[in-house]
Design a protein around this motif. Structure first.
Motif, PDB file in Angstrom:
ATOM      1  N   LEU A 182       0.832  -1.192   0.000  1.00  0.00           N
ATOM      2  CA  LEU A 182       0.000   0.000   0.000  1.00  0.00           C
ATOM      3  C   LEU A 182       0.875   1.253   0.000  1.00  0.00           C
ATOM      4  O   LEU A 182       1.835   1.346   0.747  1.00  0.00           O
ATOM      5  N   VAL A 183       0.531   2.186  -0.871  1.00  0.00           N
ATOM      6  CA  VAL A 183       1.246   3.466  -0.937  1.00  0.00           C
ATOM      7  C   VAL A 183       0.282   4.546  -0.435  1.00  0.00           C
ATOM      8  O   VAL A 183      -0.865   4.617  -0.881  1.00  0.00           O
ATOM      9  N   HIS A 184       0.736   5.354   0.509  1.00  0.00           N
ATOM     10  CA  HIS A 184      -0.117   6.428   1.028  1.00  0.00           C
ATOM     11  C   HIS A 184       0.202   7.724   0.303  1.00  0.00           C
ATOM     12  O   HIS A 184       1.371   8.042   0.096  1.00  0.00           O
ATOM     13  N   GLU A 185      -0.844   8.443  -0.089  1.00  0.00           N
ATOM     14  CA  GLU A 185      -0.593   9.770  -0.661  1.00  0.00           C
ATOM     15  C   GLU A 185      -1.541  10.790  -0.044  1.00  0.00           C
ATOM     16  O   GLU A 185      -2.718  10.524   0.188  1.00  0.00           O
ATOM     17  N   ASP A 186      -0.953  11.947   0.236  1.00  0.00           N
ATOM     18  CA  ASP A 186      -1.655  13.037   0.898  1.00  0.00           C
ATOM     19  C   ASP A 186      -2.052  14.075  -0.132  1.00  0.00           C
ATOM     20  O   ASP A 186      -1.195  14.758  -0.688  1.00  0.00           O
ATOM     21  N   LEU A 187      -3.352  14.198  -0.349  1.00  0.00           N
ATOM     22  CA  LEU A 187      -3.823  15.175  -1.333  1.00  0.00           C
ATOM     23  C   LEU A 187      -4.622  16.257  -0.633  1.00  0.00           C
ATOM     24  O   LEU A 187      -5.365  15.982   0.311  1.00  0.00           O
ATOM     25  N   LEU A 188      -4.426  17.472  -1.101  1.00  0.00           N
ATOM     26  CA  LEU A 188      -5.024  18.621  -0.449  1.00  0.00           C
ATOM     27  C   LEU A 188      -5.874  19.417  -1.428  1.00  0.00           C
ATOM     28  O   LEU A 188      -5.448  19.692  -2.549  1.00  0.00           O
ATOM     29  N   VAL A 189      -7.079  19.780  -0.985  1.00  0.00           N
ATOM     30  CA  VAL A 189      -7.944  20.628  -1.804  1.00  0.00           C
ATOM     31  C   VAL A 189      -7.350  22.032  -1.824  1.00  0.00           C
ATOM     32  O   VAL A 189      -7.034  22.584  -0.771  1.00  0.00           O
ATOM     33  N   THR A 190      -7.152  22.595  -3.013  1.00  0.00           N
ATOM     34  CA  THR A 190      -6.575  23.933  -3.087  1.00  0.00           C
ATOM     35  C   THR A 190      -7.596  24.986  -3.520  1.00  0.00           C
ATOM     36  O   THR A 190      -7.490  26.140  -3.125  1.00  0.00           O
ATOM     37  N   GLU A 191      -8.545  24.580  -4.363  1.00  0.00           N
ATOM     38  CA  GLU A 191      -9.550  25.567  -4.789  1.00  0.00           C
ATOM     39  C   GLU A 191     -10.777  24.880  -5.359  1.00  0.00           C
ATOM     40  O   GLU A 191     -10.733  23.711  -5.732  1.00  0.00           O
ATOM     41  N   ARG A 192     -11.840  25.639  -5.458  1.00  0.00           N
ATOM     42  CA  ARG A 192     -13.076  25.157  -6.063  1.00  0.00           C
ATOM     43  C   ARG A 192     -12.991  25.378  -7.579  1.00  0.00           C
ATOM     44  O   ARG A 192     -12.467  26.388  -8.019  1.00  0.00           O
ATOM     45  N   ILE A 193     -13.451  24.406  -8.354  1.00  0.00           N
ATOM     46  CA  ILE A 193     -13.488  24.558  -9.819  1.00  0.00           C
ATOM     47  C   ILE A 193     -14.936  24.811 -10.229  1.00  0.00           C
ATOM     48  O   ILE A 193     -15.822  24.035  -9.884  1.00  0.00           O
ATOM     49  N   ASP A 194     -15.149  25.905 -10.941  1.00  0.00           N
ATOM     50  CA  ASP A 194     -16.513  26.219 -11.362  1.00  0.00           C
ATOM     51  C   ASP A 194     -16.818  25.722 -12.779  1.00  0.00           C
ATOM     52  O   ASP A 194     -17.941  25.360 -13.077  1.00  0.00           O
ATOM     53  N   ASN A 195     -15.765  25.695 -13.637  1.00  0.00           N
ATOM     54  CA  ASN A 195     -16.010  25.304 -15.032  1.00  0.00           C
ATOM     55  C   ASN A 195     -15.565  23.866 -15.287  1.00  0.00           C
ATOM     56  O   ASN A 195     -14.481  23.624 -15.802  1.00  0.00           O
ATOM     57  N   VAL A 196     -16.440  22.909 -14.949  1.00  0.00           N
ATOM     58  CA  VAL A 196     -16.076  21.504 -15.179  1.00  0.00           C
ATOM     59  C   VAL A 196     -16.137  21.135 -16.660  1.00  0.00           C
ATOM     60  O   VAL A 196     -15.636  20.089 -17.056  1.00  0.00           O
ATOM     61  N   ASP A 197     -16.726  22.032 -17.472  1.00  0.00           N
ATOM     62  CA  ASP A 197     -16.817  21.745 -18.913  1.00  0.00           C
ATOM     63  C   ASP A 197     -15.463  21.891 -19.603  1.00  0.00           C
ATOM     64  O   ASP A 197     -15.324  21.555 -20.774  1.00  0.00           O
ATOM     65  N   GLN A 198     -14.448  22.378 -18.878  1.00  0.00           N
ATOM     66  CA  GLN A 198     -13.109  22.497 -19.477  1.00  0.00           C
ATOM     67  C   GLN A 198     -12.217  21.317 -19.112  1.00  0.00           C
ATOM     68  O   GLN A 198     -11.014  21.346 -19.336  1.00  0.00           O
ATOM     69  N   LEU A 199     -12.822  20.261 -18.561  1.00  0.00           N
ATOM     70  CA  LEU A 199     -12.030  19.120 -18.093  1.00  0.00           C
ATOM     71  C   LEU A 199     -12.223  17.890 -18.981  1.00  0.00           C
ATOM     72  O   LEU A 199     -11.911  16.776 -18.584  1.00  0.00           O
ATOM     73  N   GLY A 200     -12.721  18.118 -20.196  1.00  0.00           N
ATOM     74  CA  GLY A 200     -12.923  17.012 -21.128  1.00  0.00           C
ATOM     75  C   GLY A 200     -14.273  16.343 -20.924  1.00  0.00           C
ATOM     76  O   GLY A 200     -14.895  16.481 -19.873  1.00  0.00           O
ATOM     77  N   TYR A 201     -14.689  15.603 -21.939  1.00  0.00           N
ATOM     78  CA  TYR A 201     -16.022  14.988 -21.976  1.00  0.00           C
ATOM     79  C   TYR A 201     -16.291  14.067 -20.783  1.00  0.00           C
ATOM     80  O   TYR A 201     -17.340  14.151 -20.142  1.00  0.00           O
ATOM     81  N   PHE A 202     -15.351  13.194 -20.479  1.00  0.00           N
ATOM     82  CA  PHE A 202     -15.596  12.147 -19.479  1.00  0.00           C
ATOM     83  C   PHE A 202     -15.637  12.694 -18.061  1.00  0.00           C
ATOM     84  O   PHE A 202     -16.511  12.328 -17.279  1.00  0.00           O
ATOM     85  N   ILE A 203     -14.703  13.589 -17.733  1.00  0.00           N
ATOM     86  CA  ILE A 203     -14.693  14.186 -16.393  1.00  0.00           C
ATOM     87  C   ILE A 203     -15.881  15.139 -16.249  1.00  0.00           C
ATOM     88  O   ILE A 203     -16.494  15.218 -15.189  1.00  0.00           O
ATOM     89  N   TYR A 204     -16.229  15.801 -17.347  1.00  0.00           N
ATOM     90  CA  TYR A 204     -17.418  16.661 -17.327  1.00  0.00           C
ATOM     91  C   TYR A 204     -18.661  15.845 -16.974  1.00  0.00           C
ATOM     92  O   TYR A 204     -19.455  16.220 -16.109  1.00  0.00           O
ATOM     93  N   ARG A 205     -18.786  14.699 -17.650  1.00  0.00           N
ATOM     94  CA  ARG A 205     -19.942  13.810 -17.393  1.00  0.00           C
ATOM     95  C   ARG A 205     -19.971  13.366 -15.932  1.00  0.00           C
ATOM     96  O   ARG A 205     -21.031  13.229 -15.328  1.00  0.00           O
ATOM     97  N   LEU A 206     -18.792  13.106 -15.363  1.00  0.00           N
ATOM     98  CA  LEU A 206     -18.691  12.620 -13.987  1.00  0.00           C
ATOM     99  C   LEU A 206     -18.993  13.723 -12.976  1.00  0.00           C
ATOM    100  O   LEU A 206     -19.697  13.491 -11.989  1.00  0.00           O
TER     101      LEU A 206
END
Ligand SMILES: *[C@@H]1O[C@H](CO)[C@@H](O)[C@H](O)[C@H]1NC(C)=O
Length: 254
Positions: A182-206
């Protein structure tokens, strides 16, 4: 247009016919011969080009065939958590299991769509994860919170798509149960994203209609922040030969 010269067979076979057909001029015959060989050469080249394009198209078709669209691969891995191991060195640490289903989507199977079910005997969250190899982005949809998290795809954690497909084809046979770590990784929220339509079709759908945040590795974020002021959740998943425990922390007030 290719012009091919040839001697009239009538002129050669029939003596009478030969009278009707003017005797070929030797100079003209030489030109015709040259044209003939040029024509043959062009034909050969054309044939080779045809065969070559056939091979290329065939190869492309075979590749599409190898990347099965909409096929769900079920994967399961056994892993040893070094955190548990260090707690009690006397007893052998039990193996835990990580399970997920993967589909390869997009034009060349360049999008891995991963379904992480509710884990057994674990407090990690169920999730849907997208690795978009074309846009080099990873998105986590935490199904417990219904929040989306987007980060640059980390190639040291996620295998290239062809290797990932090979891994899941092996895992899906059911005979292959790797014992891994198992590998542990620490991820931190840095900001809110308002335009999810700029993240490509699949991530937009998600992520469309969901609260979406940008993530960064904690060691890449300047200024250490206190954990006590953060709300943290974990997602356990794999897109490589090891299992990753992603701790996603959201500082209050973002
Ligand atoms: C990628 O993951 C590794 C291992 O967790 C980490 O050390 C590295 O900082 C990550 N890279 C980026 C760009 O976040």
């Amino acid at each position: 247009m290719v012009k091919i010269g040839f001697n009239s067979p009538v002129a050669q076979k029939d003596g009478k016919g030969a009278l009707l057909v003017p005797e070929p001029d030797p100079e003209a015959a030489a030109v015709s011969g040259r044209e003939n060989s040029t024509g043959r050469c062009l034909f050969t080249l054309l044939g080779l080009a045809f065969i070559l394009s056939g091979l290329i198209i065939g190869g492309a078709c075979l590749y599409r065939f190898i990347v099965p669209k909409n096929k769900v691969f079920h994967g399961r891995m056994q892993y040893l958590d070094s955190h548990i191991l260090s707690d009690d060195p006397e007893t052998e640490a039990p193996y835990s299991f990580a399970t997920e289903d993967v589909q390869f989507l997009g034009d060349n199977g360049n999008v891995a769509f991963i379904d992480v079910p509710v884990p057994e005997f674990d407090d990690a969250d169920p999730a849907v994860i997208i690795h978009d190899f074309e846009l080099i982005l990873t998105a986590y949809l935490d199904l417990k919170l219904d929040n989306c998290y987007v980060i640059t795809l980390n190639t040291s954690v996620v295998m290239p798509p062809r290797n990932l497909l090979e891994l899941f084809m092996r895992l899906a046979t059911g005979d292959y149960l790797p014992q891994t770590y198992l590998v542990h990784e620490d991820l931190l929220v840095t900001e809110r994203i308002d335009n999810v339509d700029q993240l490509g079709y699949f991530i937009y759908r998600l992520c469309s209609g969901k609260k979406t945040y940008r993530l960064q590795h904690r060691n890449m974020v300047k200024g250490i922040q206190k954990r006590s002021t953060e709300n943290c959740h974990r997602i356990k998943h794999f897109a490589n030969n090891f299992v990753v425990d992603s701790l996603i922390c959201e500082p209050y007030g973002i």
